[in-house]
Design an enzyme around this catalytic site. Structure first.
Site, PDB file in Angstrom:
ATOM      1  N   ASP A 136      47.993 -39.885 -13.940  1.00 36.26           N
ATOM      2  CA  ASP A 136      47.172 -39.353 -12.857  1.00 36.26           C
ATOM      3  C   ASP A 136      46.785 -37.921 -13.183  1.00 36.26           C
ATOM      4  O   ASP A 136      47.646 -37.088 -13.502  1.00 36.26           O
ATOM      5  CB  ASP A 136      47.944 -39.410 -11.541  1.00 36.26           C
ATOM      6  CG  ASP A 136      47.031 -39.268 -10.331  1.00 36.26           C
ATOM      7  OD1 ASP A 136      45.890 -39.749 -10.390  1.00 36.26           O
ATOM      8  OD2 ASP A 136      47.461 -38.679  -9.327  1.00 36.26           O
ATOM      9  N   HIS A 143      39.784 -29.636  -4.599  1.00 33.89           N
ATOM     10  CA  HIS A 143      41.112 -30.046  -4.126  1.00 33.89           C
ATOM     11  C   HIS A 143      42.174 -29.064  -4.610  1.00 33.89           C
ATOM     12  O   HIS A 143      43.026 -28.620  -3.826  1.00 33.89           O
ATOM     13  CB  HIS A 143      41.430 -31.458  -4.629  1.00 33.89           C
ATOM     14  CG  HIS A 143      42.819 -31.914  -4.307  1.00 33.89           C
ATOM     15  ND1 HIS A 143      43.239 -32.195  -3.017  1.00 33.89           N
ATOM     16  CD2 HIS A 143      43.905 -32.132  -5.102  1.00 33.89           C
ATOM     17  CE1 HIS A 143      44.504 -32.579  -3.039  1.00 33.89           C
ATOM     18  NE2 HIS A 143      44.936 -32.537  -4.281  1.00 33.89           N
ATOM     19  N   ARG A 152      49.446 -20.254  -2.332  1.00 26.19           N
ATOM     20  CA  ARG A 152      49.191 -19.011  -3.053  1.00 26.19           C
ATOM     21  C   ARG A 152      47.839 -18.469  -2.608  1.00 26.19           C
ATOM     22  O   ARG A 152      46.840 -18.535  -3.358  1.00 26.19           O
ATOM     23  CB  ARG A 152      49.184 -19.247  -4.572  1.00 26.19           C
ATOM     24  CG  ARG A 152      50.461 -19.851  -5.136  1.00 26.19           C
ATOM     25  CD  ARG A 152      50.337 -20.113  -6.634  1.00 26.19           C
ATOM     26  NE  ARG A 152      49.193 -20.981  -6.941  1.00 26.19           N
ATOM     27  CZ  ARG A 152      49.233 -22.311  -6.909  1.00 26.19           C
ATOM     28  NH1 ARG A 152      50.360 -22.918  -6.563  1.00 26.19           N
ATOM     29  NH2 ARG A 152      48.159 -23.031  -7.203  1.00 26.19           N
ATOM     30  N   GLU A 208      45.602 -40.031  -1.015  1.00 31.02           N
ATOM     31  CA  GLU A 208      44.749 -39.282  -1.938  1.00 31.02           C
ATOM     32  C   GLU A 208      43.577 -40.168  -2.345  1.00 31.02           C
ATOM     33  O   GLU A 208      43.758 -41.262  -2.879  1.00 31.02           O
ATOM     34  CB  GLU A 208      45.531 -38.820  -3.173  1.00 31.02           C
ATOM     35  CG  GLU A 208      46.588 -37.771  -2.828  1.00 31.02           C
ATOM     36  CD  GLU A 208      47.150 -37.062  -4.043  1.00 31.02           C
ATOM     37  OE1 GLU A 208      46.982 -37.582  -5.163  1.00 31.02           O
ATOM     38  OE2 GLU A 208      47.747 -35.984  -3.874  1.00 31.02           O
ATOM     39  N   GLU A 210      41.017 -41.227  -4.667  1.00 25.70           N
ATOM     40  CA  GLU A 210      40.858 -41.101  -6.105  1.00 25.70           C
ATOM     41  C   GLU A 210      40.029 -42.254  -6.677  1.00 25.70           C
ATOM     42  O   GLU A 210      39.768 -43.255  -6.007  1.00 25.70           O
ATOM     43  CB  GLU A 210      42.226 -41.098  -6.807  1.00 25.70           C
ATOM     44  CG  GLU A 210      43.151 -39.975  -6.369  1.00 25.70           C
ATOM     45  CD  GLU A 210      44.327 -39.789  -7.314  1.00 25.70           C
ATOM     46  OE1 GLU A 210      44.187 -40.147  -8.511  1.00 25.70           O
ATOM     47  OE2 GLU A 210      45.367 -39.283  -6.870  1.00 25.70           O
ATOM     48  N   ASP A 242      46.606 -42.638  -4.464  1.00 30.22           N
ATOM     49  CA  ASP A 242      47.911 -42.203  -4.969  1.00 30.22           C
ATOM     50  C   ASP A 242      48.679 -41.561  -3.813  1.00 30.22           C
ATOM     51  O   ASP A 242      48.666 -40.342  -3.631  1.00 30.22           O
ATOM     52  CB  ASP A 242      47.726 -41.213  -6.117  1.00 30.22           C
ATOM     53  CG  ASP A 242      49.014 -40.951  -6.868  1.00 30.22           C
ATOM     54  OD1 ASP A 242      49.784 -41.896  -7.059  1.00 30.22           O
ATOM     55  OD2 ASP A 242      49.247 -39.800  -7.262  1.00 30.22           O
ATOM     56  N   ARG A 246      54.397 -35.283   0.752  1.00 33.34           N
ATOM     57  CA  ARG A 246      54.195 -33.855   0.501  1.00 33.34           C
ATOM     58  C   ARG A 246      55.470 -33.035   0.652  1.00 33.34           C
ATOM     59  O   ARG A 246      55.668 -32.048  -0.087  1.00 33.34           O
ATOM     60  CB  ARG A 246      53.122 -33.317   1.461  1.00 33.34           C
ATOM     61  CG  ARG A 246      51.763 -34.001   1.369  1.00 33.34           C
ATOM     62  CD  ARG A 246      51.099 -33.803   0.037  1.00 33.34           C
ATOM     63  NE  ARG A 246      49.740 -34.344   0.026  1.00 33.34           N
ATOM     64  CZ  ARG A 246      49.002 -34.455  -1.073  1.00 33.34           C
ATOM     65  NH1 ARG A 246      49.473 -34.068  -2.234  1.00 33.34           N
ATOM     66  NH2 ARG A 246      47.770 -34.954  -0.998  1.00 33.34           N
ATOM     67  N   GLN A 249      57.651 -33.698  -2.349  1.00 33.63           N
ATOM     68  CA  GLN A 249      57.001 -33.086  -3.510  1.00 33.63           C
ATOM     69  C   GLN A 249      57.226 -31.574  -3.559  1.00 33.63           C
ATOM     70  O   GLN A 249      57.458 -31.005  -4.629  1.00 33.63           O
ATOM     71  CB  GLN A 249      55.504 -33.392  -3.478  1.00 33.63           C
ATOM     72  CG  GLN A 249      54.724 -32.875  -4.672  1.00 33.63           C
ATOM     73  CD  GLN A 249      53.253 -33.264  -4.616  1.00 33.63           C
ATOM     74  OE1 GLN A 249      52.824 -33.966  -3.714  1.00 33.63           O
ATOM     75  NE2 GLN A 249      52.478 -32.810  -5.577  1.00 33.63           N
ATOM     76  N   LYS A 262      55.739 -39.434  -5.619  1.00 33.06           N
ATOM     77  CA  LYS A 262      54.570 -40.203  -6.052  1.00 33.06           C
ATOM     78  C   LYS A 262      54.905 -41.623  -6.509  1.00 33.06           C
ATOM     79  O   LYS A 262      53.993 -42.437  -6.661  1.00 33.06           O
ATOM     80  CB  LYS A 262      53.886 -39.483  -7.212  1.00 33.06           C
ATOM     81  CG  LYS A 262      53.333 -38.110  -6.878  1.00 33.06           C
ATOM     82  CD  LYS A 262      51.987 -38.218  -6.198  1.00 33.06           C
ATOM     83  CE  LYS A 262      51.304 -36.864  -6.135  1.00 33.06           C
ATOM     84  NZ  LYS A 262      49.935 -36.964  -5.585  1.00 33.06           N
ATOM     85  N   THR A 266      51.250 -46.829  -5.235  1.00 32.87           N
ATOM     86  CA  THR A 266      49.873 -46.474  -5.568  1.00 32.87           C
ATOM     87  C   THR A 266      49.047 -47.729  -5.331  1.00 32.87           C
ATOM     88  O   THR A 266      49.427 -48.806  -5.791  1.00 32.87           O
ATOM     89  CB  THR A 266      49.737 -46.026  -7.037  1.00 32.87           C
ATOM     90  OG1 THR A 266      50.553 -44.879  -7.253  1.00 32.87           O
ATOM     91  CG2 THR A 266      48.304 -45.692  -7.378  1.00 32.87           C
ATOM     92  N   THR A 368      42.930 -36.449  -6.642  1.00 34.37           N
ATOM     93  CA  THR A 368      42.189 -36.406  -5.384  1.00 34.37           C
ATOM     94  C   THR A 368      40.809 -35.814  -5.589  1.00 34.37           C
ATOM     95  O   THR A 368      40.652 -34.737  -6.166  1.00 34.37           O
ATOM     96  CB  THR A 368      42.948 -35.561  -4.351  1.00 34.37           C
ATOM     97  OG1 THR A 368      44.265 -36.076  -4.212  1.00 34.37           O
ATOM     98  CG2 THR A 368      42.250 -35.598  -3.003  1.00 34.37           C
ATOM     99  N   GLU A 382      44.617 -31.281   3.137  1.00 29.75           N
ATOM    100  CA  GLU A 382      43.467 -30.381   3.167  1.00 29.75           C
ATOM    101  C   GLU A 382      42.795 -30.393   4.530  1.00 29.75           C
ATOM    102  O   GLU A 382      42.481 -29.339   5.092  1.00 29.75           O
ATOM    103  CB  GLU A 382      42.448 -30.795   2.106  1.00 29.75           C
ATOM    104  CG  GLU A 382      42.930 -30.711   0.680  1.00 29.75           C
ATOM    105  CD  GLU A 382      41.919 -31.292  -0.277  1.00 29.75           C
ATOM    106  OE1 GLU A 382      40.896 -30.630  -0.561  1.00 29.75           O
ATOM    107  OE2 GLU A 382      42.128 -32.428  -0.751  1.00 29.75           O
TER     108      GLU A 382
END
Length: 437
Positions: A136, A143, A152, A208, A210, A242, A246, A249, A262, A266, A368, A382
């Site tokens: 992936d 994204h 950040r 996600e 994809e 996928d 969160r 993760q 993950k 899928t 994504t 998002e």
């Protein structure tokens, strides 16, 4: 290359293939592996045409094909498409042309092939190939920037993103076909402000949006696939979700990236739209002048001229309440694969540049796909700004992340003036309660 199979004027003797807006006109002809639902029939390859599936095993046995098309059909008649994928573009094109001709209005084979059709509503589907490896990528700059801003704000993109297609190796055994239902995963979660993690069911489950990339002929170990020859090694595309935990993760991803967040599920769409079918919808790919330009092994005239694909993508959510009251699913976002910072070809070339030997049936995910505006975001993290801004659904419900009973439906299609609209069907997955709940 555009050829007679793309002609917008073509019509099929199967009436449903001529319906405006169908995903599966005669200009598409995507492949899947199927059998009649709740039967003990053997799995075999099929081609979508309108609301029907053409049984390739039956059509081949009936003598519908000859030459290279017959060779290709024989490799698509079994329980996986790996053999067909391994043959390469010459055989794929021969079969596609033969299918186009026998399915057109006036074809002499119509009477024979009518007995080889199965209504899609009566079919069930399997993962279309035996997947050796799944990788992936993280190819959408929008994204990556949106996610980076959550953690950040002053430096959302890592310095390598604009230089290198980022990816990770995923789990093959939990890849399922559309209709997949999976349990909410469990794992370690570090609560904000705490000094030790807890073990819990995921509380921030996400989808996600994809695109999946199916590899055709592979490359020998140690011999990379050149960027200008990638099309010889890509069989086609599908939709891919996928799913992502969160909160799991966030705790586990440093320093080696995703793991349990993950590997629990899928979901892919059953239909593979071939690269040849997508030829009319390829478009130029550009890189902003102020950004780093790709290194030579990721660049070239072909990439610049037609490396991008204008594939429309949508994500829809159907809650348990929506299913119960029959109100229908709610669209969450709409974007296009053309916004991807890295192209399909660049992902394949980069994957093999160190000598990795890709194989027929390997699957790549694009990561994504999000566009430049918020309504083009391809994940709830998002859309909800990391859970801070709940998303309002059409029926009055709200979501920050997925709840038990939620189903996510991905849809995709391509259209362009002068050519037919072709679609990918749908990719549907449903969240079940965690084990023990």
């Amino acid at each position: 290359m555009i050829n007679e199979t793309h002609d917008i004027g073509l019509r099929s003797w199967i009436a449903s293939a001529n319906t405006p807006g169908t995903d599966f006109p005669i200009q598409n002809l995507p492949f899947a592996v199927f059998r009649r639902r709740d039967s003990a029939e053997a799995w075999r390859g099929g081609v979508a045409i309108g609301d029907q599936v053409l049984d390739l095993a039956a059509a081949h046995a009936a003598g519908a094909f000859s030459g290279e098309a017959a060779v290709a059909a024989s490799h698509a008649a079994g329980p996986s498409l790996n053999g067909l994928m391994a043959l390469g573009p010459r055989y794929w094109s021969a079969l596609r042309l033969a299918l186009s001709r026998v399915l057109r209005q006036g074809a002499a084979e119509a009477g024979t092939l009518a007995r080889c059709l199965v209504p899609q509503r009566e079919a069930e589907y399997a993962v279309p190939a035996k997947i050796g490896d799944y990788t992936d990528f993280y190819a959408s700059v929008h994204h990556a920037t949106n996610i980076g801003r959550l953690f950040r704000p002053d430096n959302p993109l890592m310095p390598n993103f604009k230089w290198i297609p980022i990816g990770y190796h995923g789990r093959v055994s939990s890849i399922g076909v559309s209709g997949q239902r999976f349990r909410r995963p469990k794992g370690q979660i570090m609560p904000p402000g705490q000094s030790s993690p807890m073990f819990s069911a995921c509380r921030r489950l996400d989808y996600e949006l994809e695109v999946g990339v199916w590899i055709g002929p592979g490359n020998p170990l140690g011999e990379p696939i050149p960027i200008d020859r990638v099309d010889e090694h890509v069989f086609g595309l599908c939709l891919l979700n996928d799913w992502s935990a969160r909160d799991i993760q966030a705790w586990e991803y440093q320093p080696l990236g995703p793991f349990l967040a993950k590997n629990f599920a899928t979901t892919i769409s059953p239909w593979i739209v071939t690269l040849e079918a997508l030829a009319p919808y390829r478009t130029e790919w550009t890189r902003p002048a102020e950004d780093p330009q790709p290194l030579a092994y990721l660049d070239g005239e072909g990439v610049r001229r037609h490396g991008a694909i204008d594939m429309q993508l949508e994500a829809w959510l159907e809650s348990a309440k929506m299913r119960a009251d029959g109100s229908g699913a709610c669209r969450l976002s709409h974007t296009s694969l053309r916004h991807s910072y890295w192209t399909v070809g660049q992902m394949v070339a980069h994957h093999s540049i160190g000598g990795c030997n890709l194989q027929p049936g390997d699957l790549l995910g694009t990561g994504t796909q999000s566009g430049p505006s918020l309504d083009e975001a391809g994940a709830l993290i998002e859309l909800s700004a990391g859970g801070k801004n709940p998303v309002s659904l059409a029926n009055g419900e709200n979501r920050t992340f997925l709840e038990d009973g939620d189903a996510v439906i991905l849809r995709g299609w391509c259209e362009r003036e002068g050519f037919a609209r072709i679609g990918f069907g749908e990719c549907r997955g449903e969240v079940l309660p965690a084990s023990g709940d």
